[in-house]
Structures are given as structure tokens and as C-alpha cells.
Design a protein around this motif. Structure first.
Motif, PDB file in Angstrom:
ATOM      1  N   MET A  96     -47.043 -32.804   5.728  1.00 46.69           N
ATOM      2  CA  MET A  96     -47.953 -33.871   5.313  1.00 46.69           C
ATOM      3  C   MET A  96     -49.163 -33.830   6.246  1.00 46.69           C
ATOM      4  O   MET A  96     -49.019 -33.831   7.460  1.00 46.69           O
ATOM      5  CB  MET A  96     -47.224 -35.212   5.415  1.00 46.69           C
ATOM      6  CG  MET A  96     -48.056 -36.376   4.929  1.00 46.69           C
ATOM      7  SD  MET A  96     -47.210 -37.967   4.946  1.00 46.69           S
ATOM      8  CE  MET A  96     -45.919 -37.730   3.775  1.00 46.69           C
ATOM      9  N   GLU A 133     -50.869 -38.960   5.623  1.00 52.38           N
ATOM     10  CA  GLU A 133     -50.109 -39.853   6.490  1.00 52.38           C
ATOM     11  C   GLU A 133     -50.793 -41.220   6.610  1.00 52.38           C
ATOM     12  O   GLU A 133     -50.141 -42.261   6.544  1.00 52.38           O
ATOM     13  CB  GLU A 133     -49.926 -39.217   7.879  1.00 52.38           C
ATOM     14  CG  GLU A 133     -49.054 -40.015   8.810  1.00 52.38           C
ATOM     15  CD  GLU A 133     -47.613 -40.165   8.337  1.00 52.38           C
ATOM     16  OE1 GLU A 133     -46.965 -41.136   8.762  1.00 52.38           O
ATOM     17  OE2 GLU A 133     -47.130 -39.326   7.554  1.00 52.38           O
ATOM     18  N   ARG A 162     -50.240 -42.994   3.411  1.00 53.92           N
ATOM     19  CA  ARG A 162     -48.867 -43.475   3.326  1.00 53.92           C
ATOM     20  C   ARG A 162     -48.695 -44.758   4.137  1.00 53.92           C
ATOM     21  O   ARG A 162     -48.088 -45.733   3.668  1.00 53.92           O
ATOM     22  CB  ARG A 162     -47.906 -42.393   3.811  1.00 53.92           C
ATOM     23  CG  ARG A 162     -46.430 -42.753   3.620  1.00 53.92           C
ATOM     24  CD  ARG A 162     -45.525 -41.660   4.161  1.00 53.92           C
ATOM     25  NE  ARG A 162     -45.535 -41.602   5.613  1.00 53.92           N
ATOM     26  CZ  ARG A 162     -44.838 -42.444   6.411  1.00 53.92           C
ATOM     27  NH1 ARG A 162     -44.103 -43.388   5.888  1.00 53.92           N
ATOM     28  NH2 ARG A 162     -44.887 -42.304   7.711  1.00 53.92           N
ATOM     29  N   LEU A 164     -50.975 -42.297  15.537  1.00 50.88           N
ATOM     30  CA  LEU A 164     -51.432 -41.165  14.735  1.00 50.88           C
ATOM     31  C   LEU A 164     -52.814 -40.695  15.191  1.00 50.88           C
ATOM     32  O   LEU A 164     -53.071 -39.497  15.278  1.00 50.88           O
ATOM     33  CB  LEU A 164     -51.462 -41.561  13.251  1.00 50.88           C
ATOM     34  CG  LEU A 164     -51.637 -40.452  12.237  1.00 50.88           C
ATOM     35  CD1 LEU A 164     -50.525 -39.422  12.370  1.00 50.88           C
ATOM     36  CD2 LEU A 164     -51.640 -41.022  10.845  1.00 50.88           C
TER      37      LEU A 164
END
Length: 190
Positions: A1, A6, A9, A31
Motif C-alpha cells: 500500500m 494509507e 484509508r 505516517l
């Protein structure tokens, strides 16, 4: 991914209520701090005029990603808009939408771009009332490959056409009257 997937999501989970605002912010911060982002610029450019007209800033610039907002591309909105995506009266960008649009994909009243869609469209591929381009589709189409009511091109398809193999008299009259610079020396006389 990949990174964008991400972020999307996480945003979807937050929107569905599976993540609280605090959990979403923490996950997004983790992240953003990963080394995978080191190859991306830290932040794109986001600027706009403090003055507004009709509810829009006079000018807006949005180029590059803004990871804090979860944006992969900048979307500029203003009277004069410049960005990866641009929406405004005068729009300049990869995807440009406006009265006067200039870009890779330009959509507007007057559109100029690689692919252009508008009342007047000029581009590699053009679709419009007046379409001028390598491939042109419209009421009046002028291009290498042209398809329209009046069509002028190497390969022209339409009701009244001028092409390498056919010269319709009504098309000759129309193009001579409205586009005389195109007809000078290119077409045989009647």
C-alpha cells in the motif's frame, strides 16, 4: 500500500468513526514522520490573495503535496488560479477548469491544452463548438483528424468537409468566409 492509499484509508476510518480525532492525528503524524517521505518535498506551495472578489481570492497558488492536509496535489481556487489542479476564471494547471483554462487537461469556455474541452477548444485533442487540434471533434472542427458539421483536415468527417480527398463547396464557402487565413493557397478555387 503506498503512502496516498494509507492516508486515504486513515481518513476513511476516521470518517466512519472507527478512529477518533486524536487517534487519526497520531496515526497521520506517525505516517508523516516515516523515512519513506524523505524523497518528497517537505511541503508544497499554498498561497492566496487576501483580497476577494465574488467570494474568490484574486489569485491562488497551490503546487505540490501538502502532507499535513493529506493532499497529494495542490488545488488552487481563485480568479487567477495556478496549481496542480486549478479552478477559476483564469485557470492554469495540470487539470485546469475555468472560463479561460490552460493546462494538460483544460475544461472551460475557452480551453487550451494537451486535451481541451470547451466552447472554443484548442489542443492536441480538442472537443468543442469550435475545436482546433491534432484530433478535433466539434460543430466546427479543424485539425489533422477532424470530425464535425463543418470539418477541415487531412482526414475530415462530417456533413460539409474539406480533406485530402474531398472538398465540399459549402465547406469551402464557409471556411473562406470565416477562416480566410486557412484557405489561402490551400484549396483549389471553384
Amino acid at each position: 500500500m503506498n503512502f496516498a492509499q494509507e492516508i486515504e484509508r486513515l481518513a476513511k476510518l476516521h470518517a466512519e468513526g472507527a478512529l477518533t480525532a486524536e487517534e487519526f492525528t497520531k496515526a497521520k503524524s506517525q505516517l508523516l514522520s516515516t523515512t519513506a517521505l524523505s524523497k518528497f518535498p517537505a511541503k508544497g506551495i499554498r498561497r492566496q490573495s487576501p483580497r476577494k472578489f465574488c467570494g474568490l481570492p484574486l489569485w491562488a497558488v497551490a503546487i505540490g503535496p501538502d502532507w499535513e492536509r493529506g493532499e497529494m496535489r495542490g488545488h488552487a481556487r481563485g480568479i487567477f488560479a495556478l496549481g496542480d489542479m486549478a479552478t477559476g476564471w483564469f485557470a492554469f494547471g495540470g487539470l485546469a477548469r475555468g472560463l479561460f483554462a490552460f493546462g494538460g487537461l483544460a475544461i472551460g469556455l475557452f480551453a487550451f491544452g494537451g486535451a481541451a474541452i470547451g466552447v472554443v477548444a484548442v489542443g492536441g485533442a480538442a472537443i468543442g463548438g469550435l475545436a482546433i487540434g491534432g484530433g478535433a471533434v466539434g460543430g466546427i472542427a479543424i485539425g489533422g483528424g477532424a470530425c464535425g458539421y463543418y470539418a477541415l483536415g487531412g482526414g475530415a468527417i462530417g456533413v460539409h468537409t474539406i480533406s485530402a480527398t474531398h472538398q465540399d463547396p459549402a465547406a469551402l464557402d464557409f471556411f473562406r468566409q470565416h477562416f480566410p487565413w486557412l484557405t489561402k493557397g490551400l484549396m483549389r478555387g471553384r
